[in-house]
Scaffold this active site. Structure first.
Site, short mmCIF file in Angstrom:
data_model
loop_
_atom_site.label_atom_id
_atom_site.label_comp_id
_atom_site.label_asym_id
_atom_site.label_seq_id
_atom_site.Cartn_x
_atom_site.Cartn_y
_atom_site.Cartn_z
N GLY A 11 1.07 -1.53 -0.01
CA GLY A 11 -0.25 0.16 -0.13
C GLY A 11 1.48 0.99 0.36
N SER A 105 18.04 0.34 1.83
CA SER A 105 17.91 1.51 1.13
C SER A 105 19.63 2.29 1.68
CB SER A 105 17.12 2.32 2.72
OG SER A 105 17.19 3.43 2.70
N SER A 106 20.35 3.16 0.54
CA SER A 106 21.28 3.93 0.39
C SER A 106 21.94 4.78 2.36
CB SER A 106 21.66 4.72 -0.34
OG SER A 106 20.59 5.72 0.04
N CYS A 107 20.17 4.64 3.46
CA CYS A 107 20.86 5.08 4.35
C CYS A 107 21.48 4.12 5.17
CB CYS A 107 19.55 5.19 5.48
SG CYS A 107 18.25 6.97 4.46
N TYR A 134 17.14 3.86 11.73
CA TYR A 134 16.67 3.26 10.34
C TYR A 134 17.40 2.56 10.03
CZ TYR A 134 15.16 3.57 5.91
OH TYR A 134 13.57 3.83 4.52
N LYS A 138 17.49 -2.01 8.81
CA LYS A 138 17.90 -1.97 7.67
C LYS A 138 18.82 -2.57 6.97
CE LYS A 138 14.37 -0.03 5.32
NZ LYS A 138 13.56 -0.86 4.81
N CYS A 163 18.35 4.39 -4.23
CA CYS A 163 18.83 4.97 -3.55
C CYS A 163 17.41 6.18 -3.08
CB CYS A 163 19.16 6.49 -4.82
SG CYS A 163 18.68 6.64 -6.12
N HIS A 178 10.17 13.44 2.08
CA HIS A 178 11.51 13.29 1.61
C HIS A 178 11.60 14.67 0.74
CE1 HIS A 178 11.01 8.99 2.72
NE2 HIS A 178 12.04 9.48 3.52
N TRP A 201 16.33 23.85 4.22
CA TRP A 201 17.04 24.05 5.53
C TRP A 201 18.38 23.61 4.83
CZ3 TRP A 201 14.75 20.32 9.40
CH2 TRP A 201 13.03 20.21 9.63
N ARG A 208 21.70 14.84 -3.11
CA ARG A 208 20.74 13.86 -2.99
C ARG A 208 20.41 12.93 -3.62
NH1 ARG A 208 22.82 13.97 0.76
NH2 ARG A 208 21.51 14.45 2.82
N1 LIG Z 1 10.82 6.36 -0.37
C1 LIG Z 1 12.67 6.12 -0.31
O1 LIG Z 1 13.11 7.36 -0.48
C2 LIG Z 1 12.48 4.07 -0.02
C3 LIG Z 1 14.70 5.13 -0.46
C4 LIG Z 1 14.97 3.46 -0.50
C5 LIG Z 1 14.38 2.53 0.25
N2 LIG Z 1 12.93 2.77 0.77
C6 LIG Z 1 12.28 1.41 0.99
O2 LIG Z 1 11.63 0.71 0.58
C7 LIG Z 1 10.36 0.75 1.34
C8 LIG Z 1 9.08 1.36 1.22
O3 LIG Z 1 9.31 2.82 0.40
P1 LIG Z 1 7.81 3.84 0.51
O4 LIG Z 1 8.84 4.76 0.35
O5 LIG Z 1 7.43 2.93 -0.02
O6 LIG Z 1 7.24 3.36 2.10
P2 LIG Z 1 5.25 3.85 1.72
O7 LIG Z 1 4.86 4.49 1.09
O8 LIG Z 1 5.11 4.65 4.22
O9 LIG Z 1 5.60 2.21 2.46
C9 LIG Z 1 5.23 1.53 3.09
C10 LIG Z 1 4.42 0.55 3.14
O10 LIG Z 1 4.70 -0.52 4.80
C11 LIG Z 1 3.85 -0.81 5.09
N3 LIG Z 1 3.83 -1.41 6.19
C12 LIG Z 1 4.50 -0.17 7.48
N4 LIG Z 1 4.90 -0.84 8.93
C13 LIG Z 1 3.92 -1.79 8.59
C14 LIG Z 1 3.20 -3.01 9.54
N5 LIG Z 1 3.62 -2.93 10.66
N6 LIG Z 1 2.95 -3.83 9.14
C15 LIG Z 1 2.05 -3.69 7.67
N7 LIG Z 1 3.10 -3.15 7.03
C16 LIG Z 1 3.59 -2.63 7.40
C17 LIG Z 1 2.68 0.80 5.02
O11 LIG Z 1 1.35 -0.52 4.82
P3 LIG Z 1 -0.17 0.60 5.25
O12 LIG Z 1 0.13 1.10 4.75
O13 LIG Z 1 -0.64 -0.04 5.63
O14 LIG Z 1 0.69 1.77 6.61
C18 LIG Z 1 3.34 1.03 3.76
O15 LIG Z 1 2.19 -0.21 2.24
C19 LIG Z 1 10.84 0.64 3.14
O16 LIG Z 1 11.32 -0.86 3.54
C20 LIG Z 1 12.28 1.64 2.60
O17 LIG Z 1 12.72 1.27 3.48
C21 LIG Z 1 12.64 3.53 0.91
#
Ligand SMILES: NC(=O)c1ccc[n+]([C@@H]2O[C@H](COP(=O)([O-])OP(=O)(O)OC[C@H]3O[C@@H](n4cnc5c(N)ncnc54)[C@H](OP(=O)(O)O)[C@@H]3O)[C@@H](O)[C@H]2O)c1
Length: 317
Positions: A11, A105-107, A134, A138, A163, A178, A201, A208
């Site tokens: 989602g 994640s690149s973090c 975080y 990871k 990234c 972000h 900021w 980035r």
């Molecule tokens: N966004 C970035 O810039 C980025 C960069 C590098 C890596 N990533 C990685 O990519 C992944 C997804 O990121 P995103 O940006 O798509 O984040 P997001 O939009 O916040 O989505 C996170 C998802 O995780 C689900 N979730 C969180 N806690 C949960 C739980 N306890 N049980 C079941 N589902 C849970 C959320 O479900 P609900 O919708 O139901 O809350 C949501 O569907 C992460 O692992 C992140 O570390 C993201």
């Protein structure tokens, strides 16, 4: 590969882009939302995997947020992400799921490296304090995948290290968002309010790397389809970065706002640079398609659509 794929985090921004990609139609996909399966609950995750026996798990779910959200709740970012990562990977091992793609994640790379970050640089230096919890979660999950690969070679649990990502389904919330959605929202708000200035900021020179989410989705499907060719740990990036000031200028151009930017020098600006090395990605034979302008324009169109829907909802109510 063929068969059933269990996608966590379906989602969220990355998950939605993955499921909207044309290649998703080729698979039977299980995509329970949090209300159906809370991934912090180890027993529930184990029961779910035992009941559905997927051929592959794509572990995307996580607690994700910007600098401010990470600073406010570092313990939740550490604990929830560790719970989710460990529960999913351990349930996969317990049930003998043969393939897993873990989104890191690149973090998780050390802070303040001006050179591109290579996959073997994890744990070679101090983490960026503004998202340390975080990042630790990871790293722990990626290392667990590595240990399992060593202990049980039949279980091929690989880690993709993207990234920063932006795009459709991004969060535009002032606290959670972000950099890219924040620039678009702030500039749009300034335009709507007739405000002459937008604040940034720091001095805006930090660099980035942001990839459009549709590109990441494309990379993940490529990884699914050529799983055997995929390195065990691989960055997903542009191989190029932009300054924070650049992102604001592109946002101003897309929104059509001609005000000025002011810098809040007492605010945290994070690492000076964070650019992933794309050597393995190139050798794997994949590269992103969208330019920054195209990606940001599509993201802005998505944002305007959302604003229009919420305004129409408010009128209807
Ligand atoms: N966004 C970035 O810039 C980025 C960069 C590098 C890596 N990533 C990685 O990519 C992944 C997804 O990121 P995103 O940006 O798509 O984040 P997001 O939009 O916040 O989505 C996170 C998802 O995780 C689900 N979730 C969180 N806690 C949960 C739980 N306890 N049980 C079941 N589902 C849970 C959320 O479900 P609900 O919708 O139901 O809350 C949501 O569907 C992460 O692992 C992140 O570390 C993201």
């Amino acid at each position: 590969m063929t068969g059933t794929i269990f996608v966590t985090g379906s989602g969220g921004m990355v998950g939605r882009n993955l499921l909207e990609h044309a290649h998703a139609a080729g698979y039977r996909i299980l995509a329970p939302r949090r209300a159906e399966l809370d991934l912090r609950d180890a027993e529930a995750v184990s029961r779910y995997v035992a009941a559905h026996r997927p051929d592959l798990i794509i572990q995307i779910a996580g607690k994700v947020g910007g600098i401010e959200a990470n600073r406010r709740e570092p313990s939740a970012f550490l604990v929830e992400n560790i719970q989710i990562g460990l529960n999913v990977v351990l349930a996969a091992r317990e049930q003998g799921v043969p393939q897993l793609l873990n989104l890191a994640s690149s973090c998780m790379y050390p802070r303040d490296h001006l050179d591109p970050l290579q996959e073997d640089m994890v744990l070679t230096g101090m983490l960026e304090p503004t998202n340390e919890g975080y990042a630790l979660a990871k790293i722990a999950t990626a290392r667990l995948c590595r240990y399992i690969r060593t202990e049980e070679p039949a279980l091929r649990y690989k880690t993709i290290i993207p990234c920063n990502i932006y795009g459709r389904h991004d969060s535009f919330d002032p606290i959670r968002s972000h950099l890219v959605p924040a620039t678009l929202r702030k500039v749009w708000e300034a335009q709507q309010a007739g405000s002459p200035a937008v604040s940034i900021w720091g001095d805006g020179t930090a660099r980035r790397e942001f990839m459009y989410a549709e590109d990441l989705a494309d990379f993940v499907w490529e990884a699914v389809e050529r799983f055997d060719d995929l390195p065990d740990e691989i960055n997903a990036g542009l191989g190029d970065d932009y300054s924070v000031n650049d992102y604001y200028h592109v946002a101003a151009q897309i929104v059509g706002w001609d005000g000025r930017f002011v810098h809040e020098l007492d605010r945290p600006a994070g690492m000076a640079r964070k650019l992933v090395d794309v050597g393995r990605q190139r050798a794997f034979g994949w590269q992103p398609r969208f330019t920054l302008e195209e990606g940001m324009r599509r993201t802005y169109e998505y944002f305007l659509g959302k604003q229009a829907r919420s305004a129409a909802g408010a009128v209807a109510a």
